[in-house]
Design an enzyme around this catalytic site. Structure first.
Site, short mmCIF file in Angstrom:
data_model
loop_
_atom_site.label_atom_id
_atom_site.label_comp_id
_atom_site.label_asym_id
_atom_site.label_seq_id
_atom_site.Cartn_x
_atom_site.Cartn_y
_atom_site.Cartn_z
N HIS A 185 0.86 -1.18 0.00
CA HIS A 185 0.00 0.00 0.00
C HIS A 185 0.90 1.24 0.00
CE1 HIS A 185 -3.48 -2.51 1.81
NE2 HIS A 185 -3.62 -2.40 0.50
N ALA A 186 0.67 2.11 -0.96
CA ALA A 186 1.63 3.15 -1.29
C ALA A 186 1.92 4.12 -0.15
CB ALA A 186 1.14 3.92 -2.52
N ARG A 187 0.90 4.52 0.59
CA ARG A 187 1.07 5.58 1.58
C ARG A 187 1.69 5.09 2.89
NH1 ARG A 187 -5.43 6.49 2.44
NH2 ARG A 187 -5.94 4.48 3.42
N GLU A 188 1.90 3.80 3.02
CA GLU A 188 2.40 3.24 4.28
C GLU A 188 3.93 3.28 4.31
OE1 GLU A 188 0.44 -0.58 4.51
OE2 GLU A 188 -1.55 0.35 4.39
N ARG A 243 -3.18 5.08 -1.97
CA ARG A 243 -3.05 3.72 -1.42
C ARG A 243 -2.83 2.65 -2.49
NH1 ARG A 243 -5.63 0.22 2.73
NH2 ARG A 243 -6.64 -1.56 1.73
N ASN A 258 -3.73 -5.55 -2.23
CA ASN A 258 -3.95 -6.57 -1.21
C ASN A 258 -5.39 -7.08 -1.21
OD1 ASN A 258 -2.70 -8.17 0.78
ND2 ASN A 258 -3.64 -6.97 2.42
N ARG A 259 -6.10 -6.87 -2.32
CA ARG A 259 -7.41 -7.48 -2.55
C ARG A 259 -7.45 -8.15 -3.92
NH1 ARG A 259 -7.05 -5.69 1.78
NH2 ARG A 259 -8.59 -4.61 3.09
N HIS A 311 2.82 -4.01 6.53
CA HIS A 311 1.93 -2.87 6.34
C HIS A 311 2.10 -1.89 7.50
CE1 HIS A 311 -0.95 -4.79 3.36
NE2 HIS A 311 -0.32 -5.87 3.82
N SER A 312 1.29 -0.84 7.48
CA SER A 312 1.04 -0.01 8.65
C SER A 312 -0.40 0.49 8.51
CB SER A 312 2.01 1.18 8.71
OG SER A 312 1.70 2.16 7.75
N TYR A 363 -9.80 -6.90 10.52
CA TYR A 363 -11.08 -6.88 9.81
C TYR A 363 -11.06 -7.95 8.73
CZ TYR A 363 -8.19 -3.65 7.01
OH TYR A 363 -7.16 -3.06 6.32
N GLU A 386 1.14 -5.40 10.70
CA GLU A 386 0.84 -3.97 10.73
C GLU A 386 1.81 -3.31 11.70
OE1 GLU A 386 -1.42 -2.30 8.97
OE2 GLU A 386 -2.64 -3.92 8.11
#
Length: 424
Positions: A185-188, A243, A258-259, A311-312, A363, A386
């Site tokens: 995920h780009a923003r992490e 993201r 990631n989906r 991730h974060s 989740y 995470e």
């Protein structure tokens, strides 16, 4: 009407970026609320479903009672959402008062934008993709007996996705492989930064640190610092809060990488809306980035003993399943490995991590990397991590936490590796 507003919003964003301007978040705030009743949790779930209508960006989705929910809110919606929350007995905590100011502070203080050789590479700063690639090349040149670069795939925009193989003595295809990646995920940003720090320690401490030396002599380590190269580049040049990948879908861009994996694809916890941050894509493995990593993990069946997707944020160490709360038969040994890793991590700086299966711990998410790696590639110790923090800064974690994050996560990684060797 909601669909029209969504389309107009994306048209405006497209025009803005076409003109070469970076998206700004002046006055946008980050709010955190904690549902303590089923009514409150259901309300937040409805608010999440209406997030496009209210221009909300959920950084941490509603999932369970007493579990924080974190979202970005624009100034134009603050009063309305505050009232709606209040009617449900929810009072938001403002964790970031002005997102744009935090972005500008990050840009001024926390990033290094020019690569001047390994001796000047600052592991306590965030780095753009060009610096990450240059750092990998220098590492491969300086430690050619232990580091080899290889191409995973090409991205949608034509960038090469480069990974590292780090070995000790007597590397061979018969040795177990351990693959981990950051930046799906780009923003992490803390994810690539932590992965880079850990990779550097594995390389530079070989022959100096006995524990690292032993593990490199027994395991071949495959490390992909930046998985989503197009998206990561985009966070540096256009939108810090981006993201997804950057593939085109009508007026919207990107798929949640990631989906997009071919395991229980696009079911619970994924969206078929191309404008959603959890868009699963038009089909499984539609994204070349995802397909490339999957093909590599499948290239030598049975070779890889562990896979970790970093991730974060939230401070969690999780194993399958993500698509369902049902536990696989292997969960007890998987979670014992997670316990070993998080105990070692916490011992460094006292940072508390929770562990468990993905769906119950954070989740429900279908089509995820960890589920595919376990279910399809048969990698028993498939893990989603995470990293820091729990919501105070979220995706804008100050860079003074990179080194502590790297130090503690490395110890978790090493403990995990030893556990795996002892529990095949």
């Amino acid at each position: 009407m909601r669909g029209l507003l969504t389309i107009l919003a994306y048209v405006l964003a497209f025009v803005t970026l076409t003109l070469g301007e970076r998206i700004r978040y002046d006055g946008h705030q980050i709010w955190r609320v904690i549902p303590t009743s089923r009514i409150q949790l259901d309300f937040l779930g409805i608010l999440k479903e209406e997030s496009q209508k209210f221009q909300l960006d959920f950084w941490k989705e509603p999932s369970a009672l007493h579990r924080p929910v974190v979202f970005k809110i624009p100034p134009s919606k603050r009063n309305e959402i505050y009232i709606r929350l209040g009617l449900q007995g929810l009072v938001p905590e403002v964790t970031l008062k002005d997102l744009q100011k935090n972005i500008e502070k990050e840009d001024a203080l926390y990033t290094q934008k020019s690569f001047n050789g390994l001796e000047n590479f600052d592991y306590s700063k965030y780095h753009p993709l060009s610096d990450v690639n240059a750092w990998m090349e220098q590492m491969a040149n300086s430690y050619s007996n232990r580091v080899e670069l290889f191409n995973i795939s090409s991205s949608y925009e034509g960038r090469t996705i480069t990974a590292m193989k780090i070995t000790g003595a007597n590397s061979s295809d018969s040795r177990p492989g351990f693959f981990f990646n950051g930046g799906i995920h780009a923003r992490e940003w803390i994810s690539p930064a932590t992965v880079i720090y850990m990779a550097a320690q594995l390389i530079e401490q070989y022959g100096k640190n006995q524990e690292i030396t032993d593990l490199l002599d027994e395991i071949d380590w495959y490390i992909l610092p930046v998985f989503n190269v197009d998206g990561y580049e985009y966070t540096w040049t256009k939108d810090r809060n981006w993201r997804k990948t950057r593939s085109k879908h009508f007026l919207c861009h990107g798929v949640d990488p990631n989906r997009n994996w071919d395991w229980e694809w696009c079911k619970n916890g994924a969206s078929k809306d191309p404008c959603s941050d959890t868009y699963c894509g038009p089909r499984p493995f539609s994204e070349s980035e995802v397909k490339g990593v999957a093909d590599f993990l499948n290239s030598v069946p049975g070779r890889f003993r562990a896979y970790i997707d970093f991730h974060s944020f939230s401070q969690l160490w999780m194993t399958p399943w993500g698509y369902t709360t049902a536990l696989p038969p292997e969960f007890p040994v998987q979670d014992k490995c997670s316990t070993t890793a998080t105990d070692a991590l916490t011992a460094v700086h006292g940072t508390e991590y929770k562990h468990g299966n993905i769906a119950s711990t954070i989740y429900t998410a279908s089509g995820s990397s960890a589920d595919w790696a376990f279910g399809a590639a048969k990698i028993l110790y498939s893990t989603a991590v995470e990293l820091r923090d729990t919501g105070e800064y979220g995706f804008l974690l100050p860079a003074d936490q990179i080194i502590p994050s790297g130090e503690e996560t490395l110890q978790g990684l090493l403990a995990m590796a030893k556990f795996i060797l002892n529990n095949p």
